[in-house]
Design a protein around this motif. Structure first.
Motif, PDB file in Angstrom:
ATOM      1  N   LEU A 231       0.808  -1.223   0.000  1.00 24.24           N
ATOM      2  CA  LEU A 231       0.000   0.000   0.000  1.00 24.24           C
ATOM      3  C   LEU A 231       0.844   1.278   0.000  1.00 24.24           C
ATOM      4  N   LYS A 232       2.138   1.156  -0.210  1.00 24.84           N
ATOM      5  CA  LYS A 232       3.058   2.298  -0.125  1.00 24.84           C
ATOM      6  C   LYS A 232       2.591   3.506  -0.923  1.00 24.84           C
ATOM      7  N   ASP A 233       2.223   3.340  -2.168  1.00 27.12           N
ATOM      8  CA  ASP A 233       1.797   4.474  -2.999  1.00 27.12           C
ATOM      9  C   ASP A 233       0.317   4.407  -3.372  1.00 27.12           C
ATOM     10  N   TYR A 234      -0.463   3.684  -2.591  1.00 25.22           N
ATOM     11  CA  TYR A 234      -1.880   3.479  -2.896  1.00 25.22           C
ATOM     12  C   TYR A 234      -2.738   4.683  -2.520  1.00 25.22           C
ATOM     13  N   PHE A 235      -2.499   5.265  -1.357  1.00 26.56           N
ATOM     14  CA  PHE A 235      -3.346   6.332  -0.845  1.00 26.56           C
ATOM     15  C   PHE A 235      -3.090   7.642  -1.582  1.00 26.56           C
ATOM     16  N   PRO A 236      -4.138   8.453  -1.780  1.00 28.25           N
ATOM     17  CA  PRO A 236      -3.975   9.729  -2.497  1.00 28.25           C
ATOM     18  C   PRO A 236      -3.157  10.753  -1.697  1.00 28.25           C
ATOM     19  N   ASN A 237      -3.037  10.548  -0.399  1.00 23.96           N
ATOM     20  CA  ASN A 237      -2.273  11.458   0.445  1.00 23.96           C
ATOM     21  C   ASN A 237      -1.445  10.612   1.409  1.00 23.96           C
ATOM     22  N   THR A 238      -0.180  10.939   1.571  1.00 27.30           N
ATOM     23  CA  THR A 238       0.703  10.119   2.408  1.00 27.30           C
ATOM     24  C   THR A 238       0.313  10.125   3.877  1.00 27.30           C
ATOM     25  N   LYS A 239      -0.479  11.094   4.322  1.00 24.92           N
ATOM     26  CA  LYS A 239      -0.851  11.102   5.741  1.00 24.92           C
ATOM     27  C   LYS A 239      -1.663   9.865   6.115  1.00 24.92           C
ATOM     28  N   TYR A 240      -2.425   9.306   5.181  1.00 27.10           N
ATOM     29  CA  TYR A 240      -3.204   8.110   5.476  1.00 27.10           C
ATOM     30  C   TYR A 240      -2.322   6.876   5.552  1.00 27.10           C
ATOM     31  N   TYR A 241      -1.312   6.823   4.701  1.00 29.14           N
ATOM     32  CA  TYR A 241      -0.339   5.729   4.760  1.00 29.14           C
ATOM     33  C   TYR A 241       0.431   5.816   6.078  1.00 29.14           C
ATOM     34  N   ASP A 242       0.863   7.002   6.442  1.00 26.14           N
ATOM     35  CA  ASP A 242       1.594   7.194   7.693  1.00 26.14           C
ATOM     36  C   ASP A 242       0.737   6.802   8.890  1.00 26.14           C
ATOM     37  N   HIS A 243      -0.544   7.146   8.844  1.00 28.02           N
ATOM     38  CA  HIS A 243      -1.465   6.793   9.932  1.00 28.02           C
ATOM     39  C   HIS A 243      -1.601   5.279  10.036  1.00 28.02           C
ATOM     40  N   MET A 244      -1.689   4.593   8.909  1.00 29.81           N
ATOM     41  CA  MET A 244      -1.760   3.133   8.902  1.00 29.81           C
ATOM     42  C   MET A 244      -0.483   2.542   9.499  1.00 29.81           C
ATOM     43  N   CYS A 245       0.667   3.097   9.135  1.00 27.78           N
ATOM     44  CA  CYS A 245       1.942   2.590   9.645  1.00 27.78           C
ATOM     45  C   CYS A 245       2.077   2.814  11.149  1.00 27.78           C
ATOM     46  N   ARG A 246       1.516   3.906  11.648  1.00 31.38           N
ATOM     47  CA  ARG A 246       1.534   4.127  13.103  1.00 31.38           C
ATOM     48  C   ARG A 246       0.748   3.038  13.814  1.00 31.38           C
ATOM     49  N   LEU A 247      -0.404   2.647  13.253  1.00 31.18           N
ATOM     50  CA  LEU A 247      -1.175   1.560  13.857  1.00 31.18           C
ATOM     51  C   LEU A 247      -0.393   0.258  13.783  1.00 31.18           C
ATOM     52  N   MET A 248       0.312   0.034  12.699  1.00 34.47           N
ATOM     53  CA  MET A 248       1.125  -1.160  12.555  1.00 34.47           C
ATOM     54  C   MET A 248       2.177  -1.211  13.670  1.00 34.47           C
ATOM     55  N   GLY A 249       2.825  -0.098  13.950  1.00 33.91           N
ATOM     56  CA  GLY A 249       3.806  -0.049  15.030  1.00 33.91           C
ATOM     57  C   GLY A 249       3.178  -0.315  16.389  1.00 33.91           C
ATOM     58  N   ILE A 250       1.993   0.215  16.606  1.00 35.51           N
ATOM     59  CA  ILE A 250       1.270  -0.014  17.858  1.00 35.51           C
ATOM     60  C   ILE A 250       0.942  -1.495  18.002  1.00 35.51           C
ATOM     61  N   MET A 251       0.506  -2.114  16.912  1.00 39.54           N
ATOM     62  CA  MET A 251       0.171  -3.538  16.952  1.00 39.54           C
ATOM     63  C   MET A 251       1.405  -4.393  17.248  1.00 39.54           C
ATOM     64  N   LYS A 252       2.537  -4.045  16.674  1.00 42.69           N
ATOM     65  CA  LYS A 252       3.772  -4.800  16.939  1.00 42.69           C
ATOM     66  C   LYS A 252       4.153  -4.720  18.412  1.00 42.69           C
ATOM     67  N   THR A 253       3.994  -3.537  19.002  1.00 42.81           N
ATOM     68  CA  THR A 253       4.266  -3.392  20.430  1.00 42.81           C
ATOM     69  C   THR A 253       3.280  -4.212  21.251  1.00 42.81           C
ATOM     70  N   MET A 254       2.019  -4.175  20.859  1.00 39.79           N
ATOM     71  CA  MET A 254       0.968  -4.874  21.577  1.00 39.79           C
ATOM     72  C   MET A 254       1.204  -6.388  21.601  1.00 39.79           C
ATOM     73  N   LEU A 255       1.860  -6.929  20.594  1.00 43.74           N
ATOM     74  CA  LEU A 255       2.060  -8.371  20.473  1.00 43.74           C
ATOM     75  C   LEU A 255       3.328  -8.884  21.139  1.00 43.74           C
ATOM     76  N   LYS A 256       4.094  -7.990  21.743  1.00 42.49           N
ATOM     77  CA  LYS A 256       5.302  -8.420  22.440  1.00 42.49           C
ATOM     78  C   LYS A 256       4.927  -9.255  23.666  1.00 42.49           C
ATOM     79  N   PHE A 257       5.783 -10.191  23.995  1.00 43.11           N
ATOM     80  CA  PHE A 257       5.534 -11.021  25.181  1.00 43.11           C
ATOM     81  C   PHE A 257       5.870 -10.287  26.472  1.00 43.11           C
TER      82      PHE A 257
END
Length: 92
Positions: A12-38
């Motif tokens: 999805l790197k260049d899918y969104f019409p504005n990079t702020k939506y991609y960045d917002h998705m990536c922030r959630l991805m980082g949150i999820m990675k932290t959430m899954l730590k043991f």
């Protein structure tokens, strides 16, 4: 989870019409990675809590039209259905 955290950033790197939506998705991805730590440190828990709150608030304030759907809520009554219970429930 795997698709969202590992494949979506590439596909999805260049899918969104504005990079702020991609960045917002990536922030959630980082949150999820932290959430899954043991194991989490107290600092990681604080960062996670702040990051998740910020992510939800950003979700609720921004508007995007993607595939004829209003994507964000923006505190407008007519868009209230976009603020789904699962997204807002992340705050609790």
């Amino acid at each position: 989870g795997f698709w969202f955290m590992h494949l979506a950033p590439i596909l999805l790197k260049d899918y969104f019409p504005n990079t702020k939506y991609y960045d917002h998705m990536c922030r959630l991805m980082g949150i999820m990675k932290t959430m899954l730590k043991f194991k989490l440190t107290h600092n990681e828990i604080d960062t996670f809590d702040t990051g998740l709150t910020d992510w939800v608030e950003t979700y609720e304030k921004c508007v995007m039209i993607l595939h004829h759907l209003l994507y964000y809520y923006q505190y407008l009554e007519e868009q209230l259905s976009e603020c789904t219970l699962p997204i807002h429930g992340l705050l609790y």
